[in-house]
Design a protein around this motif. Structure first.
Motif, PDB file in Angstrom:
ATOM      1  N   LEU A 111       0.834  -1.209   0.000  1.00 39.61           N
ATOM      2  CA  LEU A 111       0.000   0.000   0.000  1.00 39.61           C
ATOM      3  C   LEU A 111       0.867   1.257   0.000  1.00 39.61           C
ATOM      4  O   LEU A 111       0.552   2.244  -0.652  1.00 39.61           O
ATOM      5  CB  LEU A 111      -0.907   0.007   1.232  1.00 39.61           C
ATOM      6  N   THR A 112       1.982   1.190   0.752  1.00 40.66           N
ATOM      7  CA  THR A 112       2.894   2.326   0.787  1.00 40.66           C
ATOM      8  C   THR A 112       3.462   2.591  -0.597  1.00 40.66           C
ATOM      9  O   THR A 112       3.487   3.733  -1.073  1.00 40.66           O
ATOM     10  CB  THR A 112       4.058   2.035   1.758  1.00 40.66           C
ATOM     11  N   VAL A 113       3.892   1.523  -1.240  1.00 42.00           N
ATOM     12  CA  VAL A 113       4.440   1.629  -2.587  1.00 42.00           C
ATOM     13  C   VAL A 113       3.385   2.199  -3.541  1.00 42.00           C
ATOM     14  O   VAL A 113       3.652   3.079  -4.354  1.00 42.00           O
ATOM     15  CB  VAL A 113       4.891   0.223  -3.047  1.00 42.00           C
ATOM     16  N   PHE A 114       2.170   1.697  -3.384  1.00 43.99           N
ATOM     17  CA  PHE A 114       1.069   2.122  -4.238  1.00 43.99           C
ATOM     18  C   PHE A 114       0.767   3.605  -4.006  1.00 43.99           C
ATOM     19  O   PHE A 114       0.684   4.394  -4.953  1.00 43.99           O
ATOM     20  CB  PHE A 114      -0.173   1.274  -3.917  1.00 43.99           C
ATOM     21  N   ALA A 115       0.644   3.976  -2.734  1.00 39.94           N
ATOM     22  CA  ALA A 115       0.334   5.368  -2.391  1.00 39.94           C
ATOM     23  C   ALA A 115       1.439   6.292  -2.900  1.00 39.94           C
ATOM     24  O   ALA A 115       1.179   7.361  -3.450  1.00 39.94           O
ATOM     25  CB  ALA A 115       0.185   5.513  -0.881  1.00 39.94           C
ATOM     26  N   PHE A 116       2.668   5.842  -2.745  1.00 40.84           N
ATOM     27  CA  PHE A 116       3.783   6.660  -3.189  1.00 40.84           C
ATOM     28  C   PHE A 116       3.742   6.856  -4.703  1.00 40.84           C
ATOM     29  O   PHE A 116       4.001   7.944  -5.208  1.00 40.84           O
ATOM     30  CB  PHE A 116       5.095   6.010  -2.767  1.00 40.84           C
ATOM     31  N   SER A 117       3.394   5.803  -5.416  1.00 39.86           N
ATOM     32  CA  SER A 117       3.306   5.898  -6.872  1.00 39.86           C
ATOM     33  C   SER A 117       2.192   6.860  -7.278  1.00 39.86           C
ATOM     34  O   SER A 117       2.339   7.633  -8.229  1.00 39.86           O
ATOM     35  CB  SER A 117       3.061   4.522  -7.491  1.00 39.86           C
ATOM     36  N   VAL A 118       1.069   6.807  -6.564  1.00 38.42           N
ATOM     37  CA  VAL A 118      -0.043   7.717  -6.867  1.00 38.42           C
ATOM     38  C   VAL A 118       0.399   9.160  -6.662  1.00 38.42           C
ATOM     39  O   VAL A 118       0.250  10.011  -7.567  1.00 38.42           O
ATOM     40  CB  VAL A 118      -1.264   7.414  -5.952  1.00 38.42           C
ATOM     41  N   ILE A 119       1.011   9.425  -5.504  1.00 38.73           N
ATOM     42  CA  ILE A 119       1.442  10.794  -5.195  1.00 38.73           C
ATOM     43  C   ILE A 119       2.453  11.274  -6.230  1.00 38.73           C
ATOM     44  O   ILE A 119       2.374  12.384  -6.758  1.00 38.73           O
ATOM     45  CB  ILE A 119       2.067  10.859  -3.776  1.00 38.73           C
ATOM     46  N   SER A 120       3.380  10.370  -6.541  1.00 38.58           N
ATOM     47  CA  SER A 120       4.418  10.690  -7.501  1.00 38.58           C
ATOM     48  C   SER A 120       3.820  11.029  -8.864  1.00 38.58           C
ATOM     49  O   SER A 120       4.237  11.986  -9.524  1.00 38.58           O
ATOM     50  CB  SER A 120       5.304   9.463  -7.572  1.00 38.58           C
ATOM     51  N   THR A 121       2.822  10.259  -9.293  1.00 35.31           N
ATOM     52  CA  THR A 121       2.187  10.488 -10.585  1.00 35.31           C
ATOM     53  C   THR A 121       1.454  11.830 -10.586  1.00 35.31           C
ATOM     54  O   THR A 121       1.568  12.605 -11.548  1.00 35.31           O
ATOM     55  CB  THR A 121       1.193   9.347 -10.903  1.00 35.31           C
ATOM     56  N   ILE A 122       0.741  12.099  -9.500  1.00 36.40           N
ATOM     57  CA  ILE A 122       0.027  13.378  -9.403  1.00 36.40           C
ATOM     58  C   ILE A 122       1.023  14.535  -9.451  1.00 36.40           C
ATOM     59  O   ILE A 122       0.809  15.548 -10.119  1.00 36.40           O
ATOM     60  CB  ILE A 122      -0.800  13.438  -8.097  1.00 36.40           C
ATOM     61  N   PHE A 123       2.134  14.342  -8.757  1.00 38.08           N
ATOM     62  CA  PHE A 123       3.160  15.379  -8.707  1.00 38.08           C
ATOM     63  C   PHE A 123       3.732  15.654 -10.101  1.00 38.08           C
ATOM     64  O   PHE A 123       3.852  16.811 -10.514  1.00 38.08           O
ATOM     65  CB  PHE A 123       4.258  14.918  -7.752  1.00 38.08           C
ATOM     66  N   VAL A 124       4.052  14.592 -10.816  1.00 38.81           N
ATOM     67  CA  VAL A 124       4.583  14.761 -12.174  1.00 38.81           C
ATOM     68  C   VAL A 124       3.537  15.434 -13.056  1.00 38.81           C
ATOM     69  O   VAL A 124       3.847  16.312 -13.865  1.00 38.81           O
ATOM     70  CB  VAL A 124       5.002  13.395 -12.765  1.00 38.81           C
ATOM     71  N   PHE A 125       2.283  15.032 -12.867  1.00 39.53           N
ATOM     72  CA  PHE A 125       1.197  15.626 -13.645  1.00 39.53           C
ATOM     73  C   PHE A 125       1.143  17.135 -13.417  1.00 39.53           C
ATOM     74  O   PHE A 125       1.100  17.924 -14.364  1.00 39.53           O
ATOM     75  CB  PHE A 125      -0.138  14.973 -13.245  1.00 39.53           C
ATOM     76  N   LEU A 126       1.182  17.550 -12.143  1.00 39.57           N
ATOM     77  CA  LEU A 126       1.064  18.972 -11.822  1.00 39.57           C
ATOM     78  C   LEU A 126       2.264  19.765 -12.349  1.00 39.57           C
ATOM     79  O   LEU A 126       2.102  20.823 -12.959  1.00 39.57           O
ATOM     80  CB  LEU A 126       0.931  19.156 -10.303  1.00 39.57           C
ATOM     81  N   VAL A 127       3.467  19.222 -12.122  1.00 29.79           N
ATOM     82  CA  VAL A 127       4.670  19.926 -12.587  1.00 29.79           C
ATOM     83  C   VAL A 127       4.628  20.098 -14.103  1.00 29.79           C
ATOM     84  O   VAL A 127       4.886  21.179 -14.631  1.00 29.79           O
ATOM     85  CB  VAL A 127       5.944  19.167 -12.161  1.00 29.79           C
ATOM     86  N   SER A 128       4.251  19.007 -14.798  1.00 29.48           N
ATOM     87  CA  SER A 128       4.215  19.072 -16.254  1.00 29.48           C
ATOM     88  C   SER A 128       3.126  20.028 -16.732  1.00 29.48           C
ATOM     89  O   SER A 128       3.310  20.773 -17.699  1.00 29.48           O
ATOM     90  CB  SER A 128       3.938  17.691 -16.856  1.00 29.48           C
ATOM     91  N   LEU A 129       1.992  20.014 -16.044  1.00 34.66           N
ATOM     92  CA  LEU A 129       0.884  20.877 -16.431  1.00 34.66           C
ATOM     93  C   LEU A 129       1.296  22.345 -16.331  1.00 34.66           C
ATOM     94  O   LEU A 129       1.104  23.126 -17.275  1.00 34.66           O
ATOM     95  CB  LEU A 129      -0.317  20.604 -15.522  1.00 34.66           C
ATOM     96  N   VAL A 130       1.932  22.687 -15.224  1.00 39.92           N
ATOM     97  CA  VAL A 130       2.347  24.080 -15.033  1.00 39.92           C
ATOM     98  C   VAL A 130       3.404  24.467 -16.065  1.00 39.92           C
ATOM     99  O   VAL A 130       3.308  25.501 -16.732  1.00 39.92           O
ATOM    100  CB  VAL A 130       2.879  24.275 -13.599  1.00 39.92           C
TER     101      VAL A 130
END
Lengths: 277, 299
Positions: A111-130
């Motif tokens: 679950l930790t790995v999964f949660a981390f991947s989700v956060i990481s993906t959202i983070f990349v999404f936001l950085v790329s979007l901006v």
């Protein structure tokens, strides 16, 4: 489920080394924005990377997920050591005695790995979007939100890779050796199996087999985006070569990595279940 | 009486080595149990199996009548195995909070338990800065967080200095006085003798005895005697049907009883036969003597 995540969070966040690594991981993703600042100023020729269209939607999704996935090794260190430390501190044993089942133990790690991947993906999404909104030549919604498959691929790639690390941590029990094993496995796939099959059954068979190997299939999810970049393409065309490469994310590739993830998590559980601590 | 743990024909093999052989016993609520045995007799392995960290080869065990799964049952158990295991980079409070999360109990008992083991003033120190004695006391605090139905202690004083041993024993006595069931594995017999009401004795993975401490040997005790007229005393004892073996060492005669007899009647008999004693003591065999005779006899 929340309880299992909290348990793992307490373990990770109170450890200075993993806290520093997690923070630097996200800072490094943020640093992708710095590519925009790269400028070559050679007399009359002024060259600004950001103006060359690398931050154009939807190409930016491909480029940024590819760059960001290079950083996954940072978190791999955390995962391997968080698993290996449970063995060396014997806290795994204590956790089980305190009433955590072996299944819950693996679940809390996954679950930790999964949660981390989700956060990481959202983070990349936001950085790329901006970044894209600042520098992209196209800002129509339909273009911005096209080719989002790269984000899914990025996510699957992280989950798969981290599950592999988790498994190695449990298998080897020592963080340094587990990371060493990861590198050796990379060599086995790329040198050993690739050329063994090539030698035995020819090039085509080798290419087919490679698609199904764990690290190679994860690598295949997001193909290198450099050659897709227009400036590079036109340069290569001038030399007379032709580009005919498929950059898209395929469902079959996601499925292969998904299967490996399931296999690694199951093997981790089976291994833990079988072992006497 | 309520049964807390039932162990049925439990066997564990490590390759060719049988660490636990066909072991059965019951743990009833409210008693203080000792598992005794020399090093390598399978004490820790047995505890490891019932605590879900070692896989059994055959047999079975059940907690609280077998209605709940082992890991759920373990939330009602407090256990310390060999060495205290905590996250070295976390403070006492952080470690105990984690245990609360795992055991699914509220965190408000942390301070109370730290107080009990005398670690309250060091609660914000990292675990790795603790001495072994402090680590062991933190482990006890951690095991008590859920106010367990049973407290399992495996060699709790191993490796501690006399002061540390004393502290741990005081804590164990305090807990026993509160009526908590305790299972104490040890090879230190005086430790077990001081607190335990029941014992399970193991040797090479086999059970030699389980039951109350006083019924351990069908022993009636022995007399230690001294008299001026030693030969007469020896003859008298030798002819008496109630005595088994008689030893004569350093002027002290030890006569082992085969049946119940109290000191005053022996004194009376001897006096009637014209033998006057200068020393008369009736003693029960200590746990150590009983243990040694049990483990030796069965070789």
């Amino acid at each position: 489920m929340l309880r299992l995540l909290q348990i793992e969070f307490i373990k990770l966040w109170n450890n200075n080394a993993s806290r520093v690594l997690i923070i630097s991981y996200f800072v490094l993703i943020l640093c992708m924005a710095l590519i925009a600042a790269i400028k070559f100023d050679i007399g009359p020729i002024q060259f600004n990377v950001a103006d060359q269209g690398i931050f154009n939607f939807p190409y930016i999704w491909h480029l940024n997920t590819w760059i960001a996935s290079g950083l996954k090794l940072f978190f791999a260190i955390i995962i391997v050591s968080m698993m290996a430390n449970e063995y060396s501190n014997k806290t795994l044993k204590q956790n089980l005695i305190d009433g955590l089942s072996k299944k819950e133990f693996i679940a809390s790690k996954f679950l930790t790995v999964f949660a981390f991947s989700v956060i990481s993906t959202i983070f990349v999404f936001l950085v790329s979007l901006v970044l894209g909104l600042f520098y992209s030549d196209f800002t129509e919604l339909s273009i911005i939100f096209s080719e989002l498959g790269y984000l899914l691929a990025y996510f699957i790639k992280l989950v798969g890779f981290f599950s592999f690390c988790l498994f190695l941590g449990i298998l080897v029990k020592r963080s340094a050796f587990a990371l060493g094993f990861l590198i050796i496995w990379f060599a086995i796939e790329n040198l050993g199996i690739r050329f063994l099959v090539w030698w035995l059954a020819g090039k085509e068979a080798s290419v087919t087999v490679m698609k199904y190997l764990p690290l190679e299939s994860m690598g295949n999810l997001i193909k290198e985006p450099i050659s897709r970049f227009k400036a590079v393409q036109s340069m290569v065309e001038q030399v007379g070569e032709e580009f005919n490469k498929d950059y898209a994310v395929h469902f079959s590739e996601i499925l292969i990595v998904g299967c490996w993830t399931a296999i690694f998590i199951y093997l981790s559980y089976a291994l833990l279940k079988k072992r006497d601590l | 009486m309520e049964t807390i743990l039932t162990v049925n024909h439990l066997t564990k093999k490590f390759g060719y080595l049988t660490a636990v052989k066909d072991l059965s016993f019951n743990i009833e609520k409210g008693n203080v149990y000792g598992i005794l045995g020399p090093n390598g007799s399978g004490k820790s392995t047995t505890l490891g199996i019932v605590l879900n960290v070692v896989n059994k080869t055959a047999g079975d065990f059940s907690w609280f009548g077998g209605t709940i799964s082992t890991h759920v049952a373990l939330k009602k158990v407090g256990a310390i195995i060999e060495r205290p295991n905590f996250y070295p980079y976390m403070t006492a409070i952080q470690n105990l909070k984690l245990v609360c999360k795992i055991k699914e109990v509220p965190e408000d008992k942390i301070e109370e338990k730290l107080e009990m083991v005398g670690l309250l003033d060091r609660k914000n120190s990292k675990f790795r800065t603790y001495s072994l004695g402090m680590k062991q006391r933190l482990a006890i605090a951690s095991a008590l967080l859920n106010d367990p139905e049973i407290l399992i202690l495996d060699e709790p004083t191993n490796g501690l200095d006399p002061q540390g041993i004393h502290q741990i024993r005081e804590i164990i006595k305090k807990i026993a006085a509160q009526g908590t069931t305790i299972l104490l594995a040890s090879h230190l017999l005086d430790e077990v003798e001081k607190v335990c009401s029941h014992v399970v004795i193991l040797r090479k993975g086999e059970k030699l005895y389980s039951g109350p401490v006083d019924e351990m040997l069908t022993s009636y005790g022995f007399f230690e005697l001294r008299a001026t007229d030693e030969p007469a005393l020896m003859t008298f004892l030798g002819n008496h049907a109630s005595f088994g073996s008689i030893k004569h060492e350093n002027g002290l005669i030890t006569a082992i009883l085969k049946e119940e007899m109290d000191a005053s009647s022996l004194n009376n008999d001897l006096f009637k036969n014209g033998i006057t004693l200068s020393h008369l003591v009736k003693r029960k065999a200590s746990l150590e003597e009983q243990f040694l005779s049990l483990t030796n006899h069965n070789k």
